[in-house]
Scaffold this active site. Structure first.
Site, short mmCIF file in Angstrom:
data_model
loop_
_atom_site.label_atom_id
_atom_site.label_comp_id
_atom_site.label_asym_id
_atom_site.label_seq_id
_atom_site.Cartn_x
_atom_site.Cartn_y
_atom_site.Cartn_z
N ASN A 268 -4.73 3.50 0.73
CA ASN A 268 -3.30 3.51 0.92
C ASN A 268 -2.76 4.51 0.10
O ASN A 268 -2.73 4.61 -1.12
CB ASN A 268 -2.81 2.11 0.17
CG ASN A 268 -1.33 1.98 -0.11
OD1 ASN A 268 -0.66 2.74 0.57
ND2 ASN A 268 -0.86 1.04 -0.91
N TRP A 269 -2.27 5.65 0.94
CA TRP A 269 -1.80 6.81 0.37
C TRP A 269 -0.35 6.57 -0.01
O TRP A 269 -0.11 7.43 -0.88
CB TRP A 269 -1.65 7.82 1.70
CG TRP A 269 -2.91 8.19 2.07
CD1 TRP A 269 -4.17 8.13 1.86
CD2 TRP A 269 -3.00 9.31 3.41
NE1 TRP A 269 -5.06 8.79 2.60
CE2 TRP A 269 -4.32 9.52 3.53
CE3 TRP A 269 -2.04 9.91 4.24
CZ2 TRP A 269 -4.79 10.54 4.59
CZ3 TRP A 269 -2.57 10.61 5.32
CH2 TRP A 269 -3.74 10.84 5.51
N LYS A 270 0.23 5.58 0.03
CA LYS A 270 1.51 5.26 -0.47
C LYS A 270 2.66 6.29 -0.12
O LYS A 270 2.43 7.04 0.95
CB LYS A 270 1.38 5.30 -2.11
CG LYS A 270 0.26 3.97 -2.36
CD LYS A 270 0.33 3.57 -3.92
CE LYS A 270 -0.39 2.77 -4.08
NZ LYS A 270 -0.59 2.18 -5.47
N HIS B 156 2.21 -5.86 -0.22
CA HIS B 156 1.59 -5.10 -1.40
C HIS B 156 2.56 -5.36 -2.59
O HIS B 156 3.74 -5.48 -2.53
CB HIS B 156 1.59 -3.50 -1.08
CG HIS B 156 0.92 -2.66 -2.04
ND1 HIS B 156 1.52 -2.30 -3.34
CD2 HIS B 156 -0.21 -2.20 -2.08
CE1 HIS B 156 0.61 -1.61 -4.01
NE2 HIS B 156 -0.51 -1.60 -3.40
N GLU C 178 3.80 -3.47 -4.75
CA GLU C 178 4.91 -2.49 -4.96
C GLU C 178 6.27 -3.06 -4.19
O GLU C 178 7.31 -3.12 -4.30
CB GLU C 178 4.33 -1.02 -4.72
CG GLU C 178 3.65 -0.62 -5.71
CD GLU C 178 2.84 0.48 -5.28
OE1 GLU C 178 2.00 0.87 -6.13
OE2 GLU C 178 2.83 0.92 -4.09
N GLU D 278 -5.11 -7.98 -5.24
CA GLU D 278 -4.75 -6.99 -6.09
C GLU D 278 -4.29 -7.45 -7.40
O GLU D 278 -3.22 -8.17 -7.38
CB GLU D 278 -3.54 -6.16 -5.34
CG GLU D 278 -2.95 -6.29 -4.38
CD GLU D 278 -1.76 -5.58 -4.14
OE1 GLU D 278 -1.65 -4.12 -4.11
OE2 GLU D 278 -0.63 -6.20 -3.90
N GLY E 123 -3.03 1.26 -10.78
CA GLY E 123 -2.43 2.44 -11.12
C GLY E 123 -2.43 2.17 -12.72
O GLY E 123 -1.86 3.44 -13.13
N SER F 50 -7.36 -0.40 -8.95
CA SER F 50 -8.05 0.76 -9.66
C SER F 50 -9.59 0.76 -9.27
O SER F 50 -10.35 0.98 -10.31
CB SER F 50 -7.85 0.77 -11.14
OG SER F 50 -6.41 0.97 -11.51
N GLY G 144 -5.98 2.89 -3.61
CA GLY G 144 -4.74 3.44 -3.89
C GLY G 144 -4.92 5.16 -4.25
O GLY G 144 -5.39 5.89 -3.31
N GLY G 145 -4.96 5.37 -5.49
CA GLY G 145 -5.14 6.85 -5.77
C GLY G 145 -6.40 7.64 -5.62
O GLY G 145 -6.19 8.83 -4.97
#
Length: 254
Positions: free
Chosen positions: A9-11, A98, A100, A170, A176, A216, A237-238
């Protein structure tokens, strides 16, 4: 046997050229280094979807997904993108619910049920996210929260339609933050989710459903997490923004 998936997920990151460069790196590294039959899904911003889908055509185990889609088929919704438009780019998946989106945009389970319906009607496979906040976990409400997210978000589907859904657990407190649920904590929730699926749809559907861990997850802990009986991959994610890190997570299944 249920599908093993590592989804990135590049966000809201990477401009157009940066995204193409990263995707090319990832596809080449996965092709050269990943020996398993795991599916790789890259969920990019809308601007990349068509080009990435074209690049993915040469790879049977690499697909592209969007990070959201609107609940209406079309209409006067300036700035939004429909499931039909997402599908027309060549994307196969879409992330829905998600944390977010739930937190920053107020997306409810009721709204996400509508988004799930429209995604499925347009041939997209939803990656449907569920999970609890730290406050909910500390109050011992996490099982109830997850159950309600399932019941209100996807349990209106019949078994055939639900078979197209990928779930992603999640723990919101681990997204994050650098904090990761222990493998025991993650497995406990994944097993609970699968038991809920068995109660609703029967054991066969439960056994066939892919449930990802998203919180994470990185190259160092992916192997331990993916070794758990009910964890079928990760929503990353990251680490998905770094080709080496993401590929190493994919290789955790090797």
């Amino acid at each position: 046997m249920r599908k093993k998936i590592v989804a990135g997920n590049w966000k809201m990151n990477l401009d157009y050229n940066e995204g193409l460069a990263l995707f090319s790196e990832v596809t080449n590294m996965v092709k050269d280094e990943a020996t398993g039959n795991q599916q790789v899904v890259v969920c990019s911003p809308f601007i990349h979807l068509h080009s990435l889908a074209q690049l993915a055509k040469g790879y049977s185990n690499i697909a592209v997904g969007a990070q959201n889609a609107h609940q209406a088929e079309s209409g006067a919704y300036t700035g939004e993108v429909s499931a039909k438009q997402v599908k027309s780019t060549g994307a196969e998946y879409v992330i829905l619910g998600h944390s977010e989106r739930r937190q920053y945009f107020g997306e409810s389970n009721e709204l996400l049920a509508k988004k799930t319906d429209i995604a499925l009607a347009n041939g997209l496979k939803p990656i449907f996210c569920i999970g609890e906040t730290l406050q909910q976990r500390e109050a011992n409400e996490h099982f109830g929260i997850i159950k309600s997210q399932l019941e209100e978000g996807v349990f209106h589907l019949d078994a055939d339609k639900f078979g197209q859904v990928v779930l992603a657990y999640e723990p919101v407190w681990a997204i994050g933050t650098g904090v990761t649920a222990t493998s025991d904590q993650a497995q406990e929730i994944h097993a609970f989710i699968r038991a809920e699926l068995a109660t609703k749809y029967g054991q066969q559907v439960a056994d066939d459903t892919t449930i990802l861990y998203g919180g994470s997850c990185n190259a160092k802990n992916a192997g331990e997490l993916f070794a758990c009986a009910d964890i079928d991959g990760g929503l990353i994610g990251g680490a998905s923004l770094k080709s080496r890190d993401f590929t190493d997570i994919v290789k955790a299944f090797n």
